[in-house]
Design a protein around this motif. Structure first.
Motif, PDB file in Angstrom:
ATOM      1  N   ALA A  23       0.810  -1.224   0.000  1.00  0.00           N
ATOM      2  CA  ALA A  23       0.000   0.000   0.000  1.00  0.00           C
ATOM      3  C   ALA A  23       0.838   1.268   0.000  1.00  0.00           C
ATOM      4  CB  ALA A  23      -0.935   0.008   1.212  1.00  0.00           C
ATOM      5  N   TYR A 110      -0.705  -3.426   3.598  1.00  0.00           N
ATOM      6  CA  TYR A 110      -1.015  -3.943   2.269  1.00  0.00           C
ATOM      7  C   TYR A 110      -2.510  -3.764   1.992  1.00  0.00           C
ATOM      8  CZ  TYR A 110       3.359  -6.479   3.129  1.00  0.00           C
ATOM      9  OH  TYR A 110       4.657  -6.806   3.440  1.00  0.00           O
ATOM     10  N   TYR A 111      -2.842  -3.569   0.699  1.00  0.00           N
ATOM     11  CA  TYR A 111      -4.237  -3.573   0.278  1.00  0.00           C
ATOM     12  C   TYR A 111      -4.656  -5.001  -0.072  1.00  0.00           C
ATOM     13  CZ  TYR A 111      -4.230   1.540  -0.284  1.00  0.00           C
ATOM     14  OH  TYR A 111      -4.173   2.885  -0.063  1.00  0.00           O
ATOM     15  N   GLU A 113      -7.244  -6.959  -2.459  1.00  0.00           N
ATOM     16  CA  GLU A 113      -8.170  -6.856  -3.582  1.00  0.00           C
ATOM     17  C   GLU A 113      -8.917  -8.176  -3.729  1.00  0.00           C
ATOM     18  OE1 GLU A 113      -8.083  -6.007  -8.410  1.00  0.00           O
ATOM     19  OE2 GLU A 113      -6.492  -7.164  -7.447  1.00  0.00           O
ATOM     20  N   ARG A 126     -16.048  -6.112   5.188  1.00  0.00           N
ATOM     21  CA  ARG A 126     -15.742  -4.683   5.320  1.00  0.00           C
ATOM     22  C   ARG A 126     -16.786  -3.969   6.182  1.00  0.00           C
ATOM     23  NH1 ARG A 126     -15.779  -2.080  -0.297  1.00  0.00           N
ATOM     24  NH2 ARG A 126     -18.013  -2.409   0.019  1.00  0.00           N
ATOM     25  N   GLU A 154      -9.945   0.862   5.090  1.00  0.00           N
ATOM     26  CA  GLU A 154      -9.380   2.134   4.654  1.00  0.00           C
ATOM     27  C   GLU A 154     -10.128   2.542   3.397  1.00  0.00           C
ATOM     28  OE1 GLU A 154      -7.053   5.439   5.106  1.00  0.00           O
ATOM     29  OE2 GLU A 154      -6.978   3.689   6.430  1.00  0.00           O
ATOM     30  N   ALA A 157     -11.486  -0.095   0.750  1.00  0.00           N
ATOM     31  CA  ALA A 157     -10.624  -1.284   0.744  1.00  0.00           C
ATOM     32  C   ALA A 157     -10.409  -1.822   2.156  1.00  0.00           C
ATOM     33  CB  ALA A 157      -9.284  -0.961   0.099  1.00  0.00           C
ATOM     34  N   VAL A 159      -7.498  -3.367   4.410  1.00  0.00           N
ATOM     35  CA  VAL A 159      -6.049  -3.428   4.408  1.00  0.00           C
ATOM     36  C   VAL A 159      -5.581  -4.419   5.459  1.00  0.00           C
ATOM     37  CG1 VAL A 159      -5.803  -1.055   3.596  1.00  0.00           C
ATOM     38  CG2 VAL A 159      -5.762  -1.519   6.048  1.00  0.00           C
TER      39      VAL A 159
END
Length: 264
Positions: A23, A110-111, A113, A126, A154, A157, A159
Motif C-alpha cells: 500500500a 497492504y491492500y 483486492e 468490510r 481504509e 478497501a 487493508v
C-alpha cells in the motif's frame, strides 16, 4: 501495482479469495556515494575481516552472531530442515476493539483486492469491521514466515497491516518519567485552550516534503548550469565488485525478507 501474494481470507465458514498489494512506496531522495573530484561511483568489495581477502559471492554463507560475539555459520543444509509455512490463508483468529492495537506495533501495510466473484463476502467483512469498530487479528504466511497482522478498513478497501512482535517494541525506560510533575489548574486550562485553538481535521495534502523538493531544485539548477560530471567507468576488475548502494539495498531487502516484509 503488482500483486505480491495471492490467497484467501477465512473467517468462520466464509472464504474470500484476495490478492495482496503493497500500500505504500518510498519516495525518499536517493543519493550515491561518489568521488567528489570526478563524480565516479564508490565501489564496494566483499572482503573477509580475518584474512583481508576478497570473497566470491559463491563462498558467502549466512552467519548468526550471538550476544557474546560468537559467530555460527549456517549452511543451506542447516536451513533446509527448518519448518516453512506456505499456507495461502489469512486466518481470522478474533475481532478485537481497534483501540487495543497500539500504533507502536503497526508495521507494513497492504491492500487486499478481492476476486470479482468474491466481492459480496468482501463487502460483508468490510461492513462488519466498520459497524463493529473492531479490527480482525489474523495470522498469515508471508515469505515463508508466519506473522500476526490486523485487517481494518481504509476507504472502500480492506487493508492488512502486519504487527511487530512484543520483543521488537522498546519500553520507554526513562527515569525522569518517574518524577511527579506538578501542574496547576491554570496551566491545565491554558493547555486545553491551546489544544482547542489548534484543533481541526487532518489534511495530508496540506503537508509536503520540502526537503525532497529543495534537493530537486538544487539538482535542476546544476543541470541547467552545466555542472554535470559524466565519468567514463573503467571495466570492472572483478565481477565481485558491486555498487555500494546496490549492496546496501540488497542487505535491506534480505533483512526485510527475514522479517516477512516485501522487499523494496
Amino acid at each position: 501495482m503488482r500483486a505480491i501474494w495471492k490467497g484467501a481470507v477465512s473467517f468462520g465458514l466464509v472464504n474470500v479469495p484476495v490478492r495482496l498489494y503493497s500500500a505504500t512506496e518510498n519516495h525518499d531522495v536517493q543519493f550515491r556515494q561518489v568521488h567528489e573530484k570526478d563524480g565516479g561511483r564508490i565501489k564496494y568489495q566483499r572482503v573477509c575481516s580475518i584474512d583481508g581477502e576478497q570473497v566470491a559471492y559463491s563462498d558467502i554463507a549466512k552467519g548468526y552472531e550471538t550476544p557474546e560475539g560468537q559467530m555460527v555459520v549456517l549452511t543451506d543444509a542447516d536451513l533446509a530442515d527448518l519448518p516453512l509455512v506456505t499456507s495461502k490463508e489469512i486466518a481470522v483468529d478474533r475481532f478485537v476493539p481497534a483501540e487495543q492495537i497500539s500504533p507502536l506495533v503497526l508495521d507494513k501495510v497492504y491492500y487486499l483486492e478481492p476476486d470479482k466473484a468474491a466481492l459480496k463476502p468482501y463487502a460483508l467483512l468490510r461492513s462488519a469491521l466498520e459497524e463493529s469498530g473492531r479490527v480482525a487479528v489474523v495470522t498469515v504466511s508471508l515469505r515463508t514466515r508466519v506473522t500476526v497482522a490486523v485487517l481494518r478498513v481504509e476507504g472502500k478497501a480492506i487493508v492488512l497491516q502486519t504487527l511487530l512482535w512484543p520483543d521488537e517494541v522498546r519500553e520507554p525506560d526513562f527515569a525522569v518519567l518517574e518524577a511527579k510533575a506538578e501542574v496547576t489548574d491554570s496551566e491545565q486550562a491554558m493547555a486545553a485552550m491551546l489544544v482547542e485553538s489548534l484543533s481541526g481535521d487532518f489534511d495530508p495534502e496540506a503537508y509536503e516534503d520540502t526537503y525532497e523538493q529543495a534537493v530537486r531544485e538544487v539538482v535542476e539548477a546544476k543541470l541547467a548550469g552545466g555542472e554535470v560530471k559524466e565519468p567514463e567507468d573503467k571495466p570492472e576488475e572483478s565481477a565481485e565488485v558491486v555498487d555500494l548502494l546496490a549492496a546496501l539495498q540488497a542487505s535491506v531487502d534480505r533483512a526485510k525478507k527475514a522479517r516477512g516484509e516485501a522487499a523494496g
